[in-house]
Write a protein that holds these residues in place. Structure first.
Motif, PDB file in Angstrom:
ATOM      1  N   ALA A  66       0.811  -1.219   0.000  1.00  0.00           N
ATOM      2  CA  ALA A  66       0.000   0.000   0.000  1.00  0.00           C
ATOM      3  C   ALA A  66       0.841   1.265   0.000  1.00  0.00           C
ATOM      4  O   ALA A  66       0.343   2.342  -0.341  1.00  0.00           O
ATOM      5  N   LEU A  67       2.089   1.158   0.392  1.00  0.00           N
ATOM      6  CA  LEU A  67       2.971   2.320   0.497  1.00  0.00           C
ATOM      7  C   LEU A  67       4.340   1.939  -0.023  1.00  0.00           C
ATOM      8  O   LEU A  67       4.849   0.852   0.270  1.00  0.00           O
ATOM      9  N   SER A  68       4.941   2.824  -0.797  1.00  0.00           N
ATOM     10  CA  SER A  68       6.276   2.538  -1.325  1.00  0.00           C
ATOM     11  C   SER A  68       7.319   2.742  -0.238  1.00  0.00           C
ATOM     12  O   SER A  68       7.085   3.438   0.750  1.00  0.00           O
ATOM     13  N   ILE A  69       8.473   2.153  -0.437  1.00  0.00           N
ATOM     14  CA  ILE A  69       9.550   2.321   0.540  1.00  0.00           C
ATOM     15  C   ILE A  69       9.991   3.780   0.582  1.00  0.00           C
ATOM     16  O   ILE A  69      10.336   4.300   1.641  1.00  0.00           O
ATOM     17  N   GLU A  70       9.943   4.471  -0.563  1.00  0.00           N
ATOM     18  CA  GLU A  70      10.294   5.895  -0.592  1.00  0.00           C
ATOM     19  C   GLU A  70       9.321   6.715   0.242  1.00  0.00           C
ATOM     20  O   GLU A  70       9.708   7.686   0.891  1.00  0.00           O
ATOM     21  N   GLY A  71       8.039   6.329   0.231  1.00  0.00           N
ATOM     22  CA  GLY A  71       7.043   7.053   1.018  1.00  0.00           C
ATOM     23  C   GLY A  71       7.115   6.735   2.493  1.00  0.00           C
ATOM     24  O   GLY A  71       6.757   7.574   3.333  1.00  0.00           O
ATOM     25  N   ALA A  72       7.581   5.534   2.837  1.00  0.00           N
ATOM     26  CA  ALA A  72       7.628   5.124   4.239  1.00  0.00           C
ATOM     27  C   ALA A  72       8.792   5.754   4.991  1.00  0.00           C
ATOM     28  O   ALA A  72       8.681   6.035   6.187  1.00  0.00           O
ATOM     29  N   ILE A  73       9.907   5.981   4.315  1.00  0.00           N
ATOM     30  CA  ILE A  73      11.105   6.471   4.996  1.00  0.00           C
ATOM     31  C   ILE A  73      10.870   7.804   5.695  1.00  0.00           C
ATOM     32  O   ILE A  73      11.219   7.957   6.876  1.00  0.00           O
ATOM     33  N   PRO A  74      10.275   8.829   5.052  1.00  0.00           N
ATOM     34  CA  PRO A  74      10.016  10.077   5.777  1.00  0.00           C
ATOM     35  C   PRO A  74       9.085   9.890   6.971  1.00  0.00           C
ATOM     36  O   PRO A  74       9.264  10.552   8.008  1.00  0.00           O
ATOM     37  N   ILE A  75       8.098   8.997   6.858  1.00  0.00           N
ATOM     38  CA  ILE A  75       7.196   8.742   7.987  1.00  0.00           C
ATOM     39  C   ILE A  75       7.971   8.150   9.156  1.00  0.00           C
ATOM     40  O   ILE A  75       7.780   8.538  10.319  1.00  0.00           O
ATOM     41  N   ILE A  76       8.854   7.212   8.871  1.00  0.00           N
ATOM     42  CA  ILE A  76       9.658   6.573   9.912  1.00  0.00           C
ATOM     43  C   ILE A  76      10.567   7.590  10.582  1.00  0.00           C
ATOM     44  O   ILE A  76      10.701   7.627  11.814  1.00  0.00           O
ATOM     45  N   LEU A  77      11.206   8.444   9.794  1.00  0.00           N
ATOM     46  CA  LEU A  77      12.086   9.483  10.353  1.00  0.00           C
ATOM     47  C   LEU A  77      11.282  10.473  11.190  1.00  0.00           C
ATOM     48  O   LEU A  77      11.755  10.933  12.242  1.00  0.00           O
ATOM     49  N   GLY A  78      10.080  10.805  10.733  1.00  0.00           N
ATOM     50  CA  GLY A  78       9.240  11.709  11.498  1.00  0.00           C
ATOM     51  C   GLY A  78       8.780  11.107  12.806  1.00  0.00           C
ATOM     52  O   GLY A  78       8.710  11.802  13.835  1.00  0.00           O
ATOM     53  N   ALA A  79       8.460   9.815  12.793  1.00  0.00           N
ATOM     54  CA  ALA A  79       8.037   9.138  14.018  1.00  0.00           C
ATOM     55  C   ALA A  79       9.138   9.160  15.069  1.00  0.00           C
ATOM     56  O   ALA A  79       8.868   9.239  16.267  1.00  0.00           O
ATOM     57  N   ASN A  80      10.377   9.089  14.621  1.00  0.00           N
ATOM     58  CA  ASN A  80      11.504   9.134  15.540  1.00  0.00           C
ATOM     59  C   ASN A  80      11.536  10.443  16.334  1.00  0.00           C
ATOM     60  O   ASN A  80      11.956  10.473  17.483  1.00  0.00           O
ATOM     61  N   VAL A  81      11.082  11.528  15.701  1.00  0.00           N
ATOM     62  CA  VAL A  81      11.065  12.831  16.345  1.00  0.00           C
ATOM     63  C   VAL A  81       9.833  12.995  17.232  1.00  0.00           C
ATOM     64  O   VAL A  81       9.917  13.475  18.362  1.00  0.00           O
ATOM     65  N   GLY A  82       8.671  12.578  16.717  1.00  0.00           N
ATOM     66  CA  GLY A  82       7.418  12.813  17.424  1.00  0.00           C
ATOM     67  C   GLY A  82       7.328  12.134  18.767  1.00  0.00           C
ATOM     68  O   GLY A  82       6.594  12.592  19.654  1.00  0.00           O
ATOM     69  N   THR A  83       8.088  11.064  18.958  1.00  0.00           N
ATOM     70  CA  THR A  83       7.993  10.302  20.203  1.00  0.00           C
ATOM     71  C   THR A  83       8.583  11.034  21.409  1.00  0.00           C
ATOM     72  O   THR A  83       8.380  10.611  22.545  1.00  0.00           O
ATOM     73  N   THR A  84       9.297  12.134  21.192  1.00  0.00           N
ATOM     74  CA  THR A  84      10.000  12.797  22.289  1.00  0.00           C
ATOM     75  C   THR A  84       9.111  13.714  23.119  1.00  0.00           C
ATOM     76  O   THR A  84       9.531  14.174  24.181  1.00  0.00           O
ATOM     77  N   VAL A  85       7.889  13.992  22.659  1.00  0.00           N
ATOM     78  CA  VAL A  85       7.038  14.966  23.344  1.00  0.00           C
ATOM     79  C   VAL A  85       6.694  14.532  24.762  1.00  0.00           C
ATOM     80  O   VAL A  85       6.698  15.340  25.693  1.00  0.00           O
ATOM     81  N   THR A  86       6.403  13.252  24.946  1.00  0.00           N
ATOM     82  CA  THR A  86       5.977  12.764  26.257  1.00  0.00           C
ATOM     83  C   THR A  86       7.013  13.063  27.329  1.00  0.00           C
ATOM     84  O   THR A  86       6.676  13.471  28.446  1.00  0.00           O
ATOM     85  N   THR A  87       8.275  12.872  27.005  1.00  0.00           N
ATOM     86  CA  THR A  87       9.335  13.116  27.981  1.00  0.00           C
ATOM     87  C   THR A  87       9.352  14.577  28.415  1.00  0.00           C
ATOM     88  O   THR A  87       9.589  14.879  29.583  1.00  0.00           O
ATOM     89  N   SER A  88       9.100  15.477  27.474  1.00  0.00           N
ATOM     90  CA  SER A  88       9.048  16.894  27.825  1.00  0.00           C
ATOM     91  C   SER A  88       7.870  17.191  28.743  1.00  0.00           C
ATOM     92  O   SER A  88       7.963  18.030  29.652  1.00  0.00           O
ATOM     93  N   LEU A  89       6.764  16.502  28.524  1.00  0.00           N
ATOM     94  CA  LEU A  89       5.590  16.703  29.372  1.00  0.00           C
ATOM     95  C   LEU A  89       5.840  16.199  30.798  1.00  0.00           C
ATOM     96  O   LEU A  89       5.299  16.755  31.755  1.00  0.00           O
ATOM     97  N   VAL A  90       6.661  15.148  30.924  1.00  0.00           N
ATOM     98  CA  VAL A  90       7.009  14.647  32.256  1.00  0.00           C
ATOM     99  C   VAL A  90       7.733  15.726  33.057  1.00  0.00           C
ATOM    100  O   VAL A  90       7.540  15.864  34.263  1.00  0.00           O
ATOM    101  N   ALA A  91       8.547  16.511  32.350  1.00  0.00           N
ATOM    102  CA  ALA A  91       9.294  17.584  33.026  1.00  0.00           C
ATOM    103  C   ALA A  91       8.371  18.643  33.613  1.00  0.00           C
ATOM    104  O   ALA A  91       8.753  19.358  34.552  1.00  0.00           O
ATOM    105  N   LEU A  92       7.153  18.753  33.092  1.00  0.00           N
ATOM    106  CA  LEU A  92       6.214  19.748  33.597  1.00  0.00           C
ATOM    107  C   LEU A  92       5.802  19.490  35.040  1.00  0.00           C
ATOM    108  O   LEU A  92       5.321  20.397  35.724  1.00  0.00           O
ATOM    109  N   THR A  93       5.988  18.267  35.505  1.00  0.00           N
ATOM    110  CA  THR A  93       5.649  17.969  36.899  1.00  0.00           C
ATOM    111  C   THR A  93       6.553  18.717  37.876  1.00  0.00           C
ATOM    112  O   THR A  93       6.236  18.811  39.056  1.00  0.00           O
ATOM    113  N   PHE A  94       7.661  19.269  37.386  1.00  0.00           N
ATOM    114  CA  PHE A  94       8.596  20.019  38.232  1.00  0.00           C
ATOM    115  C   PHE A  94       8.454  21.524  38.048  1.00  0.00           C
ATOM    116  O   PHE A  94       9.303  22.285  38.536  1.00  0.00           O
TER     117      PHE A  94
END
Length: 360
Positions: A66-94
């Motif tokens: 359903a998706l070409s390898i060329e189309g999947a690579i940017p999604i995979i690279l983007g997912a690597n970045v998007g996952t970091t938000v939660t850790t920043s939200l944990v810092a808000l507890t301080f």
């Protein structure tokens, strides 16, 4: 939970197969543009808070054609970045204590800036020369058909184990139309992935208390590469780099650990999270399953290259830590800065790219 994850990947694969090649390609046509794919990876991961889920869906889409390898690579690279938000939200507890907030935010956002720097380096290179696509293709070709590593397409025990769940989901959607039935199958599979990753993370997070927590803290404090290995190992177990890094943020906030000590754990956790997707790729079915495995290898190779370019070679190593500590210093004095940073970088900018490219 690991069994449920594999079943979910198989269910999605069957759903894409049921759509037919033309319908499946139409579904992913909007992400064919590399900048849109990158933005989808970032924004999608921010919304569901799991890079494993986003990457697994992309890999499964590739594996089903359903998706070409060329189309999947940017999604995979983007997912690597998007996952970091939660850790920043944990810092808000301080946030109630300026000093602790600065420490915690410095430790949490080093993950952000490490992944942004990796993206800044490798995304343009990939657009021009396609090294991730080429190397992952070569690696996949080399591993298929060898005597020392069986062909993943012949892992019949995975197919046999997941078939009851697949059949149950497909039977539940057979009464729906030929178009919407497969769509519901894909949605059910995506939901199962999310449930599996979420529940597995919560379950295994219980391991990160008491003696296990003390061992990790000692490992982090001794040696940078031992800390990296610890981060990778814990992430392989918990299936989530967010869990690994988030657990350490409170220790940074209270001053037990320094952001510089958390940094190599972040690097290792990024690599550790790739193994789940590679393993899940073995559940792919159909003639394009081999390319699905290639997409999973893209995630692995990308993170290996990032470690070499940013951490092993000392030239760029201080950059993520420098950026994180300076953002933390400014945000501790002007707390609205963090809200602007998170809202702009992780939500507004990717959404704007999707809209603009879609309009143009």
């Amino acid at each position: 939970m690991i069994y449920l994850l594999i079943c979910a990947v198989s269910v999605i694969s069957r759903g894409f197969a049921g759509l037919g090649t033309e319908a499946a390609h139409t579904m992913f046509a909007f992400a064919a543009h590399p900048w849109v794919g990158l933005s989808v990876g970032i924004l999608g991961t921010v919304l569901i808070q799991s890079s494993t889920t986003t990457t697994a869906i992309a890999v499964t889409a590739v594996g089903s054609g359903a998706l070409s390898i060329e189309g999947a690579i940017p999604i995979i690279l983007g997912a690597n970045v998007g996952t970091t938000v939660t850790t920043s939200l944990v810092a808000l507890t301080f946030i109630g204590n300026r000093t602790e907030f600065r420490r915690a935010l410095g430790a949490s956002t080093v993950h952000d800036f490490y992944n942004w720097l990796a993206l800044l380096i490798f995304f343009p290179i990939e657009l021009v020369w396609h090294p991730l696509q080429r190397i992952s293709g070569t690696l996949t070709d080399a591993l298929y058909g060898t005597d020392w590593l069986p062909n993943p397409a012949h892992f019949n025990f995975i197919r046999a184990a997941t078939r009851p769940v697949e059949h149950a989901v497909i039977q539940a959607t057979t009464h729906i139309s030929s178009t919407f039935g497969p769509l519901f199958t894909i949605l059910i599979g995506a939901g199962l992935i999310l449930v599996a990753v979420r529940y597995l993370g919560k379950l295994l997070k219980l391991l990160m208390v008491g003696r296990a927590r003390d061992i990790l803290i000692k490992a982090v404090g001794r040696n940078a590469y031992l800390a990296m290995a610890s981060g990778m190992g814990v992430t392989v177990v918990t299936q989530s780099s967010t869990i690994t890094t988030s657990v350490l943020v409170p220790f940074a906030g209270t001053g037990i650990l320094k952001p510089a000590q958390v940094y190599p754990v972040v690097v290792g956790s990024n690599l550790g999270t790739t193994f789940t997707v590679v393993f899940a790729a073995f559940a792919g079915v159909g003639q394009d399953a081999k390319i699905g495995l290639q997409a999973a290898f893209v995630h692995l190779i990308y993170n290996v290259f990032a470690i070499i370019a940013i951490y092993v070679i000392p030239l760029l190593r201080p950059v993520p830590l420098f950026c994180a500590e300076n953002l933390a210093r400014v945000a501790s004095e002007h707390r609205w800065v963090l809200a602007v940073y998170l809202g702009t970088v992780f939500i507004a900018a990717p959404a704007l790219v999707i809209v603009l490219v879609g309009v143009l």
